[in-house]
Design an enzyme around this catalytic site. Structure first.
Site, PDB file in Angstrom:
ATOM      1  N   SER A 242       0.629  -1.173  -0.053  1.00 35.36           N
ATOM      2  CA  SER A 242       0.094  -0.003   0.077  1.00 35.36           C
ATOM      3  C   SER A 242       0.898   1.110   0.047  1.00 35.36           C
ATOM      4  CB  SER A 242      -0.900  -0.063   1.140  1.00 35.36           C
ATOM      5  OG  SER A 242      -1.898   0.923   1.124  1.00 35.36           O
ATOM      6  N   GLU A 243       0.444   2.136  -0.936  1.00 31.46           N
ATOM      7  CA  GLU A 243       1.743   3.125  -1.191  1.00 31.46           C
ATOM      8  C   GLU A 243       1.827   4.227  -0.012  1.00 31.46           C
ATOM      9  OE1 GLU A 243      -0.438   4.320  -4.747  1.00 31.46           O
ATOM     10  OE2 GLU A 243      -1.267   5.922  -3.750  1.00 31.46           O
ATOM     11  N   ASN A 244       0.863   4.214   0.810  1.00 27.81           N
ATOM     12  CA  ASN A 244       0.931   5.114   2.071  1.00 27.81           C
ATOM     13  C   ASN A 244       1.795   4.590   3.070  1.00 27.81           C
ATOM     14  OD1 ASN A 244      -0.986   3.362   2.100  1.00 27.81           O
ATOM     15  ND2 ASN A 244      -1.825   4.093   4.001  1.00 27.81           N
TER      16      ASN A 244
END
Lengths: 209, 232
Positions: free
Chosen positions: A46-48
């Site tokens: 998840s890019e966050n």
């Protein structure tokens, strides 16, 4: 019959190999994790700032500090790790993520992708999409073959502002599976009872069979 | 009380704010946002701000509060889809937006804080993002030059910190906070709990205190943007 959303997601899941690190975009790509074989060892990024994304929480598992890139609440797994945004995009940009499955507005026959902006109408920003298509090893786009007006979304050249140039490897639409090649869009597979004539009729891009 | 510890956000900001300043703000959506420092900036009335932050909160919470009061002149963000007020001000020409790809923004903040004034990335090559930027080839691939960001002020949210400014973050509330913390000429951290010096695991400190000038303990609402559940 052309594939529906779930069938497109099911077909897209076949792009994932055992052991892969995968980033899934919002929309149809989110459904892909429902179809990955149980015995496959897959890690969702998840890019966050999270590796090892779990399913959505039950009501009493909700944690405000635990969300995915679409800002939905999620859960963690035993394999989960958390890290900063710069580290997250080091993974993405540095070619460590194996596969990114994302949506599209337009794909051109040489692999250009437009999926972030419609001038004058949709100007919300690109988020992590440009980094994903620039860095991840393999890019698979999942989208409808035609837009709401019935126009082909597979084009000779994109009309919308690009997310990336020459970045797409494979496109999965409701009509079938297509690869980007130097000569044009190669038909890899057709959805059940969909004919090549129908695909030719509905595709503006050059097709290679 | 140690020099870095301040009693509240407003006190921590004293003497630091000026019109036209650049503020780097941590957070992803509403997750890990420095709620109290944002409210204190709103109360200060300081305006013409350039804010570097991945998003701009929602209309009535987070950085959206500074839009309501017209204190922001320019946003440097990757995605601003959650605010109607944002769109309204932007389309009316009252607000500037510089879209940065999320990874570029994160690296600009990290690099700026790390003394790296410019770096090359493939992200955005061939798109609007690359216009006007220096292109360079490495090993047959084209990259564009992006600048590091050194903010006048960085405001970050952490889980726990100590009086030396050492910080640890919790789960996905970490996100841009460590990178923002490095980027600020002055960095203020708000934490849920200031813990006794020496009790944080020294091998697991996410932001060493050298990057943090002031630390404030506060209460946090921790709003959830998309409450998504599965059946039990």
């Amino acid at each position: 019959m052309p594939w529906d959303r779930n069938q497109m997601a099911e077909r897209a899941a076949k792009e994932i190999d055992d052991g892969f690190y995968v980033n899934l975009g919002i929309g149809i790509p989110t459904l892909v994790s429902n179809y990955v074989p149980e015995d496959y060892d897959i890690t969702l990024q998840s890019e966050n700032g999270m590796l090892g994304m779990g399913p959505f929480p039950t009501e009493n598992e909700i944690d405000a500090d635990l969300i995915n890139a679409g800002k939905q609440t999620i859960t963690e797994l035993r394999r989960t790790s958390y890290f900063s945004s710069s580290t997250s995009f080091a993974m993405i940009r540095g070619g460590h993520v194996d596969l990114s499955i994302l949506g599209g507005m337009e794909v051109s026959q040489n692999g250009d992708l437009a999926n972030w902006m419609v001038p004058g109408k949709l100007v919300k920003g690109m988020g992590g999409a440009m980094d994903l298509v620039a860095g991840v090893k393999r890019i698979v786009v999942v989208m409808d073959h035609a837009n709401k007006k019935g126009e082909s979304k597979l084009l000779k050249k994109c009309s919308l502002p690009l997310t990336g140039a020459g970045v797409v490897d494979r496109v999965i639409t409701n009509l079938g599976v297509f690869d980007i090649t130097p000569d044009g869009l190669k038909v890899v597979e057709l959805a059940p009872d969909v004919t090549i004539e129908e695909v030719r009729e509905k595709t503006e891009a050059t097709l290679v069979e | 009380m140690a020099k870095k510890v301040k009693t509240d956000a407003a006190t921590a900001l004293e003497g630091l704010l000026f019109d036209g300043m650049t503020v780097a703000a941590g957070g992803f959506g509403l997750c890990g946002i420095p709620e109290n420092l944002i409210a204190a900036i709103r109360d200060s009335g300081m305006k013409e701000l350039t804010v570097a932050s991945n998003n701009c909160g929602v209309d009535d919470f987070g950085l959206g509060l500074l839009l309501q009061t017209r204190q922001i002149k320019k946003m440097i963000s990757s995605y601003v889809g959650e605010n109607d007020e944002f769109m309204r001000q932007y389309l009316a020409g009252e607000l500037e937006i510089e879209f940065n790809p999320q990874g570029t923004l994160a690296e600009r903040l990290r690099a700026g804080g790390a003394g790296i004034p410019g770096f090359y990335t493939k992200t955005g090559v061939g798109t609007l993002v690359a216009e006007g930027k220096e292109h360079k080839e490495f090993d047959g691939q084209t990259y564009i030059l992006e600048r590091g960001i050194v903010a006048d002020l960085a405001i970050v949210k952490a889980w726990k910190g100590d009086e030396q400014g050492n910080l640890i973050y919790r789960k996905t509330a970490m996100n841009f906070n460590p990178d923002c913390a490095m980027s600020g000429k002055v960095t203020i951290a708000e934490v849920e709990e200031i813990v006794p010096l020496g009790t944080l695991d020294k091998q697991a400190i996410h932001t060493p205190g050298i990057f943090v000038n002031f630390i404030v303990q506060g209460e946090h609402e921790k709003r959830i943007e998309q409450r998504t559940v599965r059946a039990a």
